[in-house]
Design a protein around this motif. Structure first.
Motif, mmCIF file in Angstrom:
data_model
loop_
_atom_site.group_PDB
_atom_site.id
_atom_site.type_symbol
_atom_site.label_atom_id
_atom_site.label_comp_id
_atom_site.label_asym_id
_atom_site.label_seq_id
_atom_site.Cartn_x
_atom_site.Cartn_y
_atom_site.Cartn_z
ATOM 1 N N ARG A 92 0.830 -1.209 0.000
ATOM 2 C CA ARG A 92 0.000 0.000 0.000
ATOM 3 C C ARG A 92 0.864 1.258 0.000
ATOM 4 O O ARG A 92 0.616 2.204 -0.746
ATOM 5 C CB ARG A 92 -0.912 -0.023 1.223
ATOM 6 C CG ARG A 92 -1.888 1.142 1.339
ATOM 7 C CD ARG A 92 -2.848 0.889 2.493
ATOM 8 N NE ARG A 92 -3.815 1.958 2.655
ATOM 9 C CZ ARG A 92 -3.655 3.009 3.463
ATOM 10 N NH1 ARG A 92 -2.531 3.115 4.165
ATOM 11 N NH2 ARG A 92 -4.573 3.939 3.570
ATOM 12 N N LEU A 93 1.913 1.274 0.833
ATOM 13 C CA LEU A 93 2.781 2.449 0.893
ATOM 14 C C LEU A 93 3.629 2.592 -0.372
ATOM 15 O O LEU A 93 3.850 3.705 -0.860
ATOM 16 C CB LEU A 93 3.676 2.379 2.125
ATOM 17 C CG LEU A 93 2.973 2.603 3.472
ATOM 18 C CD1 LEU A 93 3.969 2.461 4.621
ATOM 19 C CD2 LEU A 93 2.310 3.978 3.533
ATOM 20 N N VAL A 94 4.112 1.463 -0.893
ATOM 21 C CA VAL A 94 4.892 1.520 -2.129
ATOM 22 C C VAL A 94 4.037 2.072 -3.264
ATOM 23 O O VAL A 94 4.496 2.907 -4.065
ATOM 24 C CB VAL A 94 5.452 0.132 -2.493
ATOM 25 C CG1 VAL A 94 5.992 0.106 -3.924
ATOM 26 C CG2 VAL A 94 6.556 -0.263 -1.517
ATOM 27 N N ALA A 95 2.777 1.646 -3.349
ATOM 28 C CA ALA A 95 1.880 2.167 -4.387
ATOM 29 C C ALA A 95 1.672 3.669 -4.226
ATOM 30 O O ALA A 95 1.664 4.422 -5.208
ATOM 31 C CB ALA A 95 0.539 1.435 -4.333
ATOM 32 N N ALA A 96 1.533 4.116 -2.960
ATOM 33 C CA ALA A 96 1.316 5.541 -2.708
ATOM 34 C C ALA A 96 2.545 6.364 -3.097
ATOM 35 O O ALA A 96 2.428 7.381 -3.800
ATOM 36 C CB ALA A 96 0.979 5.760 -1.236
ATOM 37 N N TYR A 97 3.739 5.938 -2.664
ATOM 38 C CA TYR A 97 4.958 6.696 -2.960
ATOM 39 C C TYR A 97 5.349 6.569 -4.426
ATOM 40 O O TYR A 97 5.937 7.486 -5.003
ATOM 41 C CB TYR A 97 6.097 6.228 -2.056
ATOM 42 C CG TYR A 97 5.856 6.532 -0.592
ATOM 43 C CD1 TYR A 97 5.221 7.698 -0.195
ATOM 44 C CD2 TYR A 97 6.253 5.634 0.408
ATOM 45 C CE1 TYR A 97 4.982 7.965 1.148
ATOM 46 C CE2 TYR A 97 6.027 5.896 1.744
ATOM 47 C CZ TYR A 97 5.397 7.067 2.115
ATOM 48 O OH TYR A 97 5.172 7.333 3.442
ATOM 49 N N ASP A 102 8.431 9.043 -5.488
ATOM 50 C CA ASP A 102 9.321 9.333 -4.361
ATOM 51 C C ASP A 102 10.102 8.069 -4.016
ATOM 52 O O ASP A 102 9.720 7.286 -3.145
ATOM 53 C CB ASP A 102 8.511 9.812 -3.157
ATOM 54 C CG ASP A 102 9.384 10.421 -2.071
ATOM 55 O OD1 ASP A 102 10.584 10.084 -2.017
ATOM 56 O OD2 ASP A 102 8.868 11.233 -1.279
ATOM 57 N N MET A 103 11.239 7.873 -4.710
ATOM 58 C CA MET A 103 12.033 6.660 -4.533
ATOM 59 C C MET A 103 12.685 6.599 -3.158
ATOM 60 O O MET A 103 12.876 5.521 -2.588
ATOM 61 C CB MET A 103 13.107 6.586 -5.618
ATOM 62 C CG MET A 103 13.748 5.216 -5.745
ATOM 63 S SD MET A 103 12.520 3.957 -6.207
ATOM 64 C CE MET A 103 13.181 2.538 -5.337
ATOM 65 N N GLN A 104 13.011 7.753 -2.589
ATOM 66 C CA GLN A 104 13.640 7.781 -1.274
ATOM 67 C C GLN A 104 12.716 7.177 -0.222
ATOM 68 O O GLN A 104 13.147 6.356 0.608
ATOM 69 C CB GLN A 104 13.991 9.225 -0.892
ATOM 70 C CG GLN A 104 14.554 9.402 0.516
ATOM 71 C CD GLN A 104 15.900 8.715 0.711
ATOM 72 O OE1 GLN A 104 16.597 8.400 -0.269
ATOM 73 N NE2 GLN A 104 16.282 8.476 1.959
ATOM 74 N N LYS A 105 11.466 7.522 -0.254
ATOM 75 C CA LYS A 105 10.520 6.977 0.721
ATOM 76 C C LYS A 105 10.275 5.486 0.491
ATOM 77 O O LYS A 105 10.077 4.729 1.449
ATOM 78 C CB LYS A 105 9.202 7.759 0.655
ATOM 79 C CG LYS A 105 9.302 9.158 1.240
ATOM 80 C CD LYS A 105 7.952 9.835 1.297
ATOM 81 C CE LYS A 105 8.062 11.223 1.937
ATOM 82 N NZ LYS A 105 6.754 11.923 1.989
ATOM 83 N N ILE A 106 10.287 5.065 -0.767
ATOM 84 C CA ILE A 106 10.143 3.631 -1.046
ATOM 85 C C ILE A 106 11.306 2.862 -0.438
ATOM 86 O O ILE A 106 11.124 1.809 0.191
ATOM 87 C CB ILE A 106 10.066 3.388 -2.565
ATOM 88 C CG1 ILE A 106 8.745 3.925 -3.121
ATOM 89 C CG2 ILE A 106 10.198 1.894 -2.878
ATOM 90 C CD1 ILE A 106 8.605 3.796 -4.618
ATOM 91 N N ASN A 107 12.519 3.381 -0.578
ATOM 92 C CA ASN A 107 13.694 2.727 0.007
ATOM 93 C C ASN A 107 13.618 2.688 1.528
ATOM 94 O O ASN A 107 14.046 1.715 2.159
ATOM 95 C CB ASN A 107 14.970 3.433 -0.436
ATOM 96 C CG ASN A 107 15.353 3.092 -1.867
ATOM 97 O OD1 ASN A 107 15.051 2.013 -2.353
ATOM 98 N ND2 ASN A 107 15.999 4.029 -2.548
ATOM 99 N N VAL A 108 13.088 3.745 2.123
ATOM 100 C CA VAL A 108 12.928 3.766 3.582
ATOM 101 C C VAL A 108 11.937 2.691 4.014
ATOM 102 O O VAL A 108 12.178 1.954 4.984
ATOM 103 C CB VAL A 108 12.463 5.169 4.044
ATOM 104 C CG1 VAL A 108 12.031 5.117 5.515
ATOM 105 C CG2 VAL A 108 13.560 6.195 3.858
ATOM 106 N N VAL A 109 10.824 2.572 3.297
ATOM 107 C CA VAL A 109 9.810 1.570 3.623
ATOM 108 C C VAL A 109 10.389 0.160 3.513
ATOM 109 O O VAL A 109 10.236 -0.675 4.420
ATOM 110 C CB VAL A 109 8.583 1.714 2.693
ATOM 111 C CG1 VAL A 109 7.661 0.503 2.825
ATOM 112 C CG2 VAL A 109 7.825 2.991 3.013
#
Length: 526
Positions: A92-97, A102-109
């Motif tokens: 869900r978060l990967v789809a949102a980012y 926003d690749m930085q937030k995907i990497n954080v997740v």
């Protein structure tokens, strides 16, 4: 049972129609259609392999040992509670980012989730060593089989532990809508597992042998799927310094209830076998498991067809595109209910012949169990679109509560009825609970979230499908009165005839509905 071609045609038609209804561009429609086709193909191959393997394993292991194997798989499955829903929150978060690039937030997740689930993996591996203690306390396993069952429990439990890091890759591919890659890996794994089982399992084989086959193929699948994530997104990075407590907290807010929901959905089918294994005997577990698996296959097919639309639902939610959510809900439920009735009709008309030909002897009790279970699943099967919409909106807490209440209801009702009505009583408990909690209550909750009156939803989605299904049911019933289906060829031909009659009528109704698309505005439909 319905033919594979009808399943495939329907799910492809569903994807194209729903994609068109929500007004996506051609490339997006093709992506949804391809994902639905890939998911459905994978599910059908899983079902076919299971259909082939089940009687083979019963003949090689015996009904009692296969009952033990069923309980081993069920017991290890309860470790999934320790996921806390984190893996589900990843997609869900990967789809949102991803929608925000926003690749930085995907990497954080991904980094945060990986570290957390590695810890869970180690914990589950440790607990697997002690799993045999409660298992032998609950179930009366013969002394001669205990050492073998204990080793199989440990292997399956450890494999479950290794699945936790593997869940991250699935969530990542889910968020990128790359179900095709997941299935491109999953299909060979299932085929290899089936081939190894047929080649290596003999009359002298043990449950440990079967556990090693399951473990080796599963771990290979996890590894390849994880590597595929970097092929999809070369910018993906795993770093310890990207671990984020706020992100972990955000995932927990969504994930705890989602984890409970996922656990109840995956573990619920195992409640009844536990009651049967503890109260009756291990052979009775196998008798109940056979129709339960057939019903489970229908759920897998429905999930595979609707799951490809889940990322779209999440994107529409984050983009505040309420109208598209509403259209997806009504149109999607119309199609899934059509398939639900089709499956029920197939079970009623041809379930007995299928079970008898499959196992080489009349299976009256298993047929009765199948019909009871399928009747309880008709409405729940049609609500997978509703499920995906509710989860995408983050409003799944109530679904998790429904799941817990359903499990408790099954446990209590089955415990009360198993002594007097045996397996039929257990099946009734399962069917009634499913109809109420995953069917009627979930339907009502979905209508409430999109502000659509329940009766209006029933009129738009259910009544036309029910009306147009009647001619096919009547004609098939008349056909069964004059024709004896006593061979695989006759069964296959009869299913083709039934499918042709049903979909000739049903697709005309669905096409008519497509020509008169709903105009949804301000929570009303005209």
């Amino acid at each position: 049972m319905p033919s594979l071609r009808v399943f495939w045609f329907f799910m492809s038609y569903l994807s194209r129609s729903v994609s068109g209804a929500i007004g996506r561009i051609s490339a997006s429609q093709m992506r949804v259609a391809f994902n639905v086709a890939a998911n459905t193909t994978s599910t059908l191959i899983n079902a076919l392999c299971g259909f082939l393997i089940l009687p083979f394993l019963i003949s090689k292991l015996g009904r009692e040992n296969y009952g033990i194997w069923t309980l081993i798989i069920a017991s290890a499955g309860y470790f999934l509670l320790l996921d806390f829903g984190i893996s589900g929150a990843v997609g869900r978060l990967v789809a949102a980012y991803r929608s925000q690039d926003d690749m930085q937030k995907i990497n954080v997740v991904i980094s945060t989730t990986t570290l957390m689930l590695i810890v869970v993996c180690a914990l589950v591996a440790l607990l697997s060593y002690f799993l045999a203690i409660p298992f032998f306390h609950l179930f009366d396993v013969p002394q001669a089989e205990r050492a073998d069952a204990a080793m199989a429990l440990f292997i399956v439990g450890t494999t479950t532990a290794l699945s936790f890091p593997g869940m991250i890759s699935y969530g990542f591919l889910w968020g990128y809508e790359r179900f095709d890659i997941h299935n491109f890996i999953e299909i060979p794994v299932v085929l290899i597992r089936t081939a190894l089982t047929l080649l290596l399992i003999t009359n002298d084989s043990s449950l440990t042998d079967l556990a090693w086959i399951l473990s080796g193929t599963s771990v290979a699948g996890y590894t390849i799927r994880t590597a595929a994530c970097w092929w999809v997104e070369p910018r993906l990075r795993l770093k310890l310094n990207l671990f984020s407590l706020p992100v972990l907290k955000e995932m927990f807010v969504f994930g705890v209830w989602f984890g409970l929901l996922s656990l109840t959905r995956s573990a619920l089918p195992n409640v009844a076998p536990f009651v049967i294994g503890h109260t009756l005997n291990l052979a009775a577990v196998t008798t109940f498991t056979i129709p339960r698996l057939l019903v489970g296959y229908t759920n897998w097919v429905m999930v595979s067809g609707t799951q490809a639309l889940a990322p779209k639902a999440a994107i529409y939610h984050f983009g505040s595109e309420q109208k598209k959510q509403q259209e997806l809900f009504i149109i999607g439920c119309r199609y899934t209910f059509a398939l639900s009735l089709f499956i029920l009709g197939g079970a009623i008309f041809f379930g007995y012949e299928l079970l008898t030909l499959w196992q080489g002897s009349p299976q009256t009790q298993e047929y009765h169990l199948l019909i009871i279970l399928m009747c309880g699943e008709v409405i729940p099967l049609s609500q997978w679109i509703t499920y995906n919409l509710i989860v995408s909106m983050g409003a799944h807490r109530r679904l998790a509560i429904f799941g817990v209440l359903e499990a408790i209801t099954v446990l209590v009702l089955a415990g009360l009825l198993v002594g007097t009505h045996q397996l039929e009583g257990v099946a009734f408990a399962v069917a009634l609970s499913a109809l109420f909690f995953r069917g009627l209550l979930q339907l009502h909750y979905g209508c409430r979230l999109i502000r659509l009156p329940v009766w209006q939803f029933v009129r738009l989605a259910f009544l036309p499908v029910m009306a147009f299904s009647v001619p096919a049911f009547v004609l098939t019933a008349l056909y069964k009165q004059v024709s004896a289906v006593d061979s695989w060829w006759l069964l296959f031909g009869s299913c083709i005839l039934y499918g042709t009659l049903y979909w000739a009528s049903m697709l005309a109704a669905l096409w008519r509905a497509e020509r008169h698309r709903l105009a949804i505005s301000d929570g009303t439909t005209r």
